[in-house]
Design a protein around this motif. Structure first.
Motif, PDB file in Angstrom:
ATOM      1  N   HIS A 151       0.819  -1.217   0.000  1.00 51.09           N
ATOM      2  CA  HIS A 151       0.000   0.000   0.000  1.00 51.09           C
ATOM      3  C   HIS A 151       0.848   1.260   0.000  1.00 51.09           C
ATOM      4  N   ASN A 183      -8.014  -0.034  -5.820  1.00 50.63           N
ATOM      5  CA  ASN A 183      -8.912   0.024  -4.651  1.00 50.63           C
ATOM      6  C   ASN A 183     -10.337   0.404  -5.047  1.00 50.63           C
ATOM      7  N   GLU A 227       1.334   8.888  -3.718  1.00 47.39           N
ATOM      8  CA  GLU A 227       0.133   8.283  -3.104  1.00 47.39           C
ATOM      9  C   GLU A 227      -0.136   6.970  -3.812  1.00 47.39           C
TER      10      GLU A 227
END
Ligand code: GLG
Length: 737
Positions: A267, A375, A567
């Motif tokens: 992640h 996601n 990110e």
């Protein structure tokens, strides 16, 4: 059930909100990664996939944030004093060993003994599927002293503290979420938490498998374990230990089973957050696991030496053990080597890591081991529950609520972008949501906000790469621009309410400085009568899931402005867009795919692209004394340092971080950020066009249901089928198109 409950409560003189406000958020995670797992649990149950979630039942979840004089103060969040949603399972316990020593028995087998035994006790949280009869479970472990008793001799001798010392030590393990990693004590506790979680969960999974009386060779046909980041990576070593030491399989046979059981999700893109454990700490706490890690690493390096002879650099880079002083264990590498599939969480992230962090592993293990699963978020919570009126309006157009289980159906909203009655109803709901948030803001901060102003929201965990500082610098730029205009020229301005929220980890000093900076700027701007409703700045304290359900439906614009390439995904962009909010974004993480689905002309983009960021940083390093590339930003810094927002000393750190270092290229992105914000104002002036873009934002969200993510995991990684709990009266769940 909600209507029935609402009606019933009215007979008692209560509202359903009164009831819901009695419940605490289960603060079991701190940000996107934990919340993502919750969305996946909802989706696995709704998609009727047989799955269990495993976690720790922290007595104190993520801390409660209080803002005092603009500063974040952390308070323990005792969320368990009323939690009707869990079922204690005193019948489901696992003894977990720590410390001790390893000896060889007569057969040469390793025996781990003489350690401290802690008991993990299960608490189950049912996860009912939406519109199904399937209910999965989230099994949370708490810890207690295995004896369960206290030391009676000490108690008898009046040594009460020591009589319960073991009990208290044991219970500390599941007491607090994320102890401060800065302290070794905190780190050892964190390692204990991770191992207790892994050992108890694996024991539970194996117990269930053994009921089938099947041979170990069938294990991977019946069990797949998805590791959510590095936190559970020790499960790989634990399963190897169980198979070798307890089930007496030979090492390689055991490793064949282990490395076909686990799949691993990474992640993060940021090397500095990669988890490493000092070898001495693991050796002390988990001596047998350290031996197994050495053996796993030895076999791995033997393979690398054979396939890439003489490449010492490669060996050092891919070794599980980093040759620092003290040596450290790279848990990320255990995750990769012990998993048959490794995925990132957005297309950009998954591609990027195969060319950076995982480049060597791709070379050795092959590109096929690495994949992507972007996601998603559950529309049941993030639209239907958070924004019921918008959900109902959509259902009225699409003819049913089927879109909540097949989110691609939202695309049909494109047919109604010229339906003036529909657009009016759409706009009214947004205004209602803004009024609800405005009331909350007034009740909690005292700030009055104009609901016809543009609500510009950024609610995220405070990490420097998310660039909340860029946002507040933009707000100051707007403030200076208003102040420089003659009041008579201001009539064409678009009034704004800049809303911030989010927590900084207790050890994150620059994050906490940024929170303070935002609050100080807000105080000055909000009490300036010359600016009035043209600009307000609000910091919503103690941001959590319940507050997100209030905020997400109320945004006109939300900010997803991380430095490109930093990110991994981001999921709040999806929550805002699904509620008809437009986004201002950099080309980063899942923003790219959200923009692709919504359409570039329905989003506001700016900033350097990921491949250019390193060049910009190199230019900074080569030219340390360089002048700030943005005159606009320089004016912002001067205003802050000249004391416009109060004593500049406590604010200077946030400014100097950019002047001196600017790792996140704030100064290089600032002018394009301002240009994008001007475009936002320009577009907002045409409310009809804005509503059309809002509808198209929602219409484009189909891909971002966590159902789609979970179907991808089940088909491409887990290889499992949905199993509907039969009920003759109900229609079967159709797989999403
Ligand atoms: C991480 C990443 C986010 C990601 C989330 C869920 O930083 O970009 O959306 O996991 O995959 N800790 C996080 O929030």
């Amino acid at each position: 059930m909600k209507d029935v409950v609402t009606e019933g409560l009215q007979d008692f003189g209560f509202t359903v909100e009164d009831l819901i406000s009695q419940e605490h958020d289960a603060a079991l995670g701190n940000g996107g990664l934990g919340r993502l797992a919750s969305c996946f649990l909802d989706s696995m149950a709704t998609c009727q996939l047989p799955a269990w979630g495993y976690g720790l039942r922290y007595r104190y979840g993520m801390f409660k944030q209080q803002i005092v004089d603009g500063n974040q103060i952390e308070h323990p969040d005792y969320w368990l004093d009323f939690n009707p949603w869990e079922f204690p399972r005193p019948d489901v316990t696992v003894d977990v060993q720590f410390y001790g020593r390893v000896r060889k028995n007569r057969e040469g087998k390793s025996v781990w003994q003489d350690g401290e035994i802690i008991e993990a006790v299960a608490h189950d949280v049912p996860i009912p599927g939406y519109d199904t009869r399937n209910t999965n479970s989230l099994r949370l472990w708490s810890s207690r002293a295995s004896s369960g008793e206290f030391d009676f001799q000490k108690f008898d001798a009046g040594d009460y503290e020591n009589a319960v010392a073991d009990q208290l030590t044991a219970e500390t393990i599941s007491a607090v979420l994320y102890p401060n990693d800065d302290l070794d004590r905190g780190r050892e506790l964190r390692l204990k938490q991770q191992y207790l979680w892994c050992a108890a969960s694996l024991s539970d999974i194996i117990r269930r498998f053994k009921k089938s009386d099947r041979p170990w060779s069938d294990f991977t046909d019946y069990v797949v374990i998805q590791l959510n980041g590095t936190h559970p990576a020790l499960a790989i070593v634990e399963l190897q230990r169980i198979l070798v030491d307890l089930e007496e399989l030979n090492f390689n046979e055991a490793w064949q089973i282990v490395s076909r059981t686990f799949a691993y999700t990474t992640h993060t893109t940021l090397p500095e957050v990669r988890e490493k454990w000092p070898v001495p700490m693991i050796k002390k706490l988990l001596p047998r696991h350290m031996q197994l890690i050495y053996e796993i690493n030895h076999n791995w390096l033997e393979r690398v030496k054979k396939e890439f002879p003489g490449d010492l650099g490669l060996l050092n880079r891919v070794s599980i053990i980093e040759e620092t002083d003290p040596k450290t264990v790279r848990t990320l590498f255990i995750g990769i080597l012990g998993s048959f599939k490794v995925n990132g969480v957005s297309e950009l992230h998954s591609e990027q890591i195969t060319q950076t962090t995982f480049k060597d592993f791709v070379k050795i293990l092959g590109r096929g081991r690495f994949t992507n699963v972007t996601n998603g978020i559950t529309p049941r919570r993030w639209l239907h529950q958070a924004n019921p009126k918008l959900s109902a309006l959509i259902a009225s157009k699409l003819g049913s609520y089927d879109f909540l289980k097949d989110l691609y159906l939202l695309q049909r909203l494109k047919l109604y972008t010229n339906d003036s009655e529909f657009k009016k109803a759409w706009a009214d709901i947004k205004l209602e949501n803004k009024a609800r948030l405005a009331n909350y803001i007034t009740d909690t901060t005292g700030v009055q906000v104009n609901i016809n102003a543009l609500f510009d929201v950024q609610v995220k965990w405070f990490d420097e790469h998310k660039r909340q500082q860029l946002n507040i610098f933009g707000v100051i730029h707007r403030y200076l621009k208003i102040k420089a205009m003659d009041p008579s020229e201001r009539s064409g301005l678009v009034p704004r309410v800049s809303i911030f929220g989010g927590k900084a980890a207790p050890g994150n000093w620059i994050g906490k400085k940024t929170i303070h900076f935002i609050n100080k700027v807000a105080t000055t701007i909000n009490k300036d009568p010359d600016v009035g409703d043209l600009l307000k700045v609000v910091f919503i304290e103690d941001y959590n899931v319940s507050k997100a359900e209030l905020i997400c439906p109320a945004s006109d614009l939300s900010e997803h402005i991380s430095t490109a390439g930093t990110e991994a995904s981001g999921t709040s962009n999806m929550k805002f867009a699904l509620n008809g909010g437009l986004i201002i974004a950099t080309i980063d993480g899942s923003n790219i795919e959200v923009i692709e689905e919504i359409g570039e002309d329905n989003t506001f983009l700016f900033g350097h692209l990921a491949p250019d960021v390193e060049d910009v940083r190199r230019a900074h390093a080569e030219n340390p004394g360089r002048e700030c590339p943005s005159k606009n930003l320089l004016s912002v810094f001067n205003a802050v340092l000249d004391g416009m927002f109060g004593d500049p000393e406590p604010l200077a750190a946030v400014v100097n971080r950019v002047i001196d270092q600017d790792h996140y290229i704030i100064s290089d992105d600032f002018d394009s950020y301002i240009a994008a914000q001007d475009m936002v104002d320009e577009t907002y002036r045409d409310q009809d066009k804005w509503i059309e873009k809002s509808i198209l934002s929602v219409a484009g969200m189909g891909k971002f249901s966590s159902d789609r993510s979970v179907w991808q995991y089940s088909e491409e990684i887990w290889n499992i089928e949905s199993v509907a709990v039969k009920d003759p009266k109900r229609r079967e769940y159709k797989k999403s198109s």
